[in-house]
Design a protein around this motif. Sequence first.
Motif, mmCIF file in Angstrom:
data_model
loop_
_atom_site.group_PDB
_atom_site.id
_atom_site.type_symbol
_atom_site.label_atom_id
_atom_site.label_comp_id
_atom_site.label_asym_id
_atom_site.label_seq_id
_atom_site.Cartn_x
_atom_site.Cartn_y
_atom_site.Cartn_z
ATOM 1 N N ARG A 1 57.443 -60.890 -27.393
ATOM 2 C CA ARG A 1 56.392 -61.473 -26.533
ATOM 3 C C ARG A 1 55.626 -60.409 -25.760
ATOM 4 O O ARG A 1 54.430 -60.560 -25.509
ATOM 5 C CB ARG A 1 57.009 -62.460 -25.550
ATOM 6 C CG ARG A 1 57.731 -63.626 -26.188
ATOM 7 C CD ARG A 1 58.121 -64.684 -25.147
ATOM 8 N NE ARG A 1 59.044 -64.168 -24.156
ATOM 9 C CZ ARG A 1 58.813 -64.194 -22.841
ATOM 10 N NH1 ARG A 1 57.682 -64.693 -22.360
ATOM 11 N NH2 ARG A 1 59.725 -63.721 -22.000
ATOM 12 N N PHE A 2 56.316 -59.355 -25.331
ATOM 13 C CA PHE A 2 55.698 -58.301 -24.529
ATOM 14 C C PHE A 2 55.542 -57.041 -25.376
ATOM 15 O O PHE A 2 56.389 -56.739 -26.228
ATOM 16 C CB PHE A 2 56.567 -57.965 -23.325
ATOM 17 C CG PHE A 2 56.641 -59.032 -22.272
ATOM 18 C CD1 PHE A 2 56.148 -60.309 -22.474
ATOM 19 C CD2 PHE A 2 57.240 -58.757 -21.037
ATOM 20 C CE1 PHE A 2 56.235 -61.286 -21.488
ATOM 21 C CE2 PHE A 2 57.331 -59.718 -20.047
ATOM 22 C CZ PHE A 2 56.827 -60.983 -20.277
ATOM 23 N N THR A 3 54.481 -56.289 -25.101
ATOM 24 C CA THR A 3 54.247 -55.020 -25.779
ATOM 25 C C THR A 3 53.842 -53.973 -24.754
ATOM 26 O O THR A 3 52.909 -54.203 -23.973
ATOM 27 C CB THR A 3 53.136 -55.146 -26.830
ATOM 28 O OG1 THR A 3 53.476 -56.175 -27.767
ATOM 29 C CG2 THR A 3 52.949 -53.827 -27.564
ATOM 30 N N ILE A 4 54.537 -52.840 -24.774
ATOM 31 C CA ILE A 4 54.211 -51.732 -23.882
ATOM 32 C C ILE A 4 53.408 -50.696 -24.658
ATOM 33 O O ILE A 4 53.652 -50.467 -25.844
ATOM 34 C CB ILE A 4 55.490 -51.114 -23.272
ATOM 35 C CG1 ILE A 4 55.150 -50.208 -22.091
ATOM 36 C CG2 ILE A 4 56.324 -50.399 -24.320
ATOM 37 C CD1 ILE A 4 56.371 -49.785 -21.272
ATOM 38 N N ASP B 1 65.956 -58.002 -24.124
ATOM 39 C CA ASP B 1 66.042 -59.084 -25.113
ATOM 40 C C ASP B 1 65.172 -60.279 -24.722
ATOM 41 O O ASP B 1 64.621 -60.965 -25.586
ATOM 42 C CB ASP B 1 67.494 -59.533 -25.263
ATOM 43 C CG ASP B 1 68.336 -58.518 -26.000
ATOM 44 O OD1 ASP B 1 69.577 -58.589 -25.898
ATOM 45 O OD2 ASP B 1 67.762 -57.635 -26.678
ATOM 46 N N SER B 2 65.063 -60.515 -23.432
ATOM 47 C CA SER B 2 64.343 -61.693 -22.958
ATOM 48 C C SER B 2 62.835 -61.631 -23.217
ATOM 49 O O SER B 2 62.159 -62.659 -23.138
ATOM 50 C CB SER B 2 64.586 -61.900 -21.460
ATOM 51 O OG SER B 2 64.178 -60.740 -20.745
ATOM 52 N N ASP C 1 59.390 -65.921 -16.426
ATOM 53 C CA ASP C 1 58.773 -64.600 -16.302
ATOM 54 C C ASP C 1 58.173 -64.375 -14.914
ATOM 55 O O ASP C 1 57.720 -63.274 -14.601
ATOM 56 C CB ASP C 1 57.671 -64.417 -17.349
ATOM 57 C CG ASP C 1 58.209 -64.400 -18.765
ATOM 58 O OD1 ASP C 1 57.570 -65.010 -19.647
ATOM 59 O OD2 ASP C 1 59.276 -63.787 -18.992
ATOM 60 N N THR C 2 58.170 -65.402 -14.087
ATOM 61 C CA THR C 2 57.627 -65.284 -12.744
ATOM 62 C C THR C 2 58.426 -64.274 -11.934
ATOM 63 O O THR C 2 59.656 -64.378 -11.822
ATOM 64 C CB THR C 2 57.658 -66.652 -12.031
ATOM 65 O OG1 THR C 2 56.770 -67.549 -12.707
ATOM 66 C CG2 THR C 2 57.229 -66.521 -10.578
ATOM 67 N N ALA C 3 57.742 -63.273 -11.389
ATOM 68 C CA ALA C 3 58.398 -62.216 -10.626
ATOM 69 C C ALA C 3 57.342 -61.239 -10.133
ATOM 70 O O ALA C 3 56.184 -61.298 -10.551
ATOM 71 C CB ALA C 3 59.407 -61.470 -11.495
ATOM 72 N N VAL C 4 57.781 -60.348 -9.254
ATOM 73 C CA VAL C 4 56.983 -59.160 -8.955
ATOM 74 C C VAL C 4 57.327 -58.118 -10.020
ATOM 75 O O VAL C 4 58.493 -57.833 -10.267
ATOM 76 C CB VAL C 4 57.297 -58.606 -7.553
ATOM 77 C CG1 VAL C 4 56.573 -57.292 -7.333
ATOM 78 C CG2 VAL C 4 56.902 -59.622 -6.487
ATOM 79 N N TYR C 5 56.296 -57.580 -10.648
ATOM 80 C CA TYR C 5 56.484 -56.569 -11.681
ATOM 81 C C TYR C 5 56.155 -55.201 -11.097
ATOM 82 O O TYR C 5 55.096 -54.997 -10.501
ATOM 83 C CB TYR C 5 55.585 -56.875 -12.880
ATOM 84 C CG TYR C 5 56.124 -57.989 -13.737
ATOM 85 C CD1 TYR C 5 56.117 -59.307 -13.276
ATOM 86 C CD2 TYR C 5 56.667 -57.742 -14.988
ATOM 87 C CE1 TYR C 5 56.633 -60.334 -14.040
ATOM 88 C CE2 TYR C 5 57.180 -58.768 -15.768
ATOM 89 C CZ TYR C 5 57.166 -60.054 -15.292
ATOM 90 O OH TYR C 5 57.679 -61.076 -16.056
ATOM 91 N N LEU C 6 57.096 -54.288 -11.279
ATOM 92 C CA LEU C 6 56.956 -52.940 -10.731
ATOM 93 C C LEU C 6 57.060 -51.917 -11.858
ATOM 94 O O LEU C 6 57.879 -52.091 -12.772
ATOM 95 C CB LEU C 6 58.051 -52.651 -9.713
ATOM 96 C CG LEU C 6 58.223 -53.661 -8.576
ATOM 97 C CD1 LEU C 6 59.435 -54.549 -8.860
ATOM 98 C CD2 LEU C 6 58.398 -52.942 -7.260
ATOM 99 N N CYS C 7 56.268 -50.865 -11.770
ATOM 100 C CA CYS C 7 56.462 -49.768 -12.708
ATOM 101 C C CYS C 7 57.185 -48.631 -11.995
ATOM 102 O O CYS C 7 57.089 -48.477 -10.768
ATOM 103 C CB CYS C 7 55.182 -49.325 -13.373
ATOM 104 S SG CYS C 7 53.923 -48.635 -12.323
ATOM 105 N N ALA C 8 57.921 -47.885 -12.785
ATOM 106 C CA ALA C 8 58.751 -46.805 -12.278
ATOM 107 C C ALA C 8 58.645 -45.613 -13.224
ATOM 108 O O ALA C 8 58.401 -45.782 -14.422
ATOM 109 C CB ALA C 8 60.200 -47.260 -12.166
ATOM 110 N N ALA C 9 58.857 -44.418 -12.679
ATOM 111 C CA ALA C 9 58.765 -43.192 -13.472
ATOM 112 C C ALA C 9 59.984 -42.316 -13.245
ATOM 113 O O ALA C 9 60.515 -42.236 -12.129
ATOM 114 C CB ALA C 9 57.504 -42.422 -13.104
#
Length: 122
Positions: A65-68, A60-61, A88-96
């Motif tokens: 604003r964001f699009t994947i 929701d946050s 929105d400040t953070a480390v962004y990680l992708c996962a599978a």
Amino acid sequence: QVQLVESGGAAVQPGGSLRLSCATSEHTLDYYAIAWFRQAPGRKREGVSCISKSEVYYADSVKGRFTISRDNAKNTVYLQMNILKDEDTAVYLCAAEFTVRCPRRPVEYDYWGQGTQVTVSS
């Protein structure tokens, strides 16, 4: 073994935009859900967005604003982030995860990248 490599993190001002990339192993996108999580210092890892064969999910946050998106030919998933906020400040990680849906919890993902830092500050 699935390999994930994030890139695109940077320092931007509030209201700015960034595009993150998650490069995956060949054919991963055919069978795996790919999610973006983020983790700020002292906070729990938070789901941001996910794309799979059957589902696209946004927290929701970040909705609106964001699009994947994904490029199967390049084995890459993107996260376009607009109207960035301090929070929105953070480390962004992708996962599978090997599934057609989008699991919501970090514990449901078997493969992780190393992360890319996003800092939103004036």
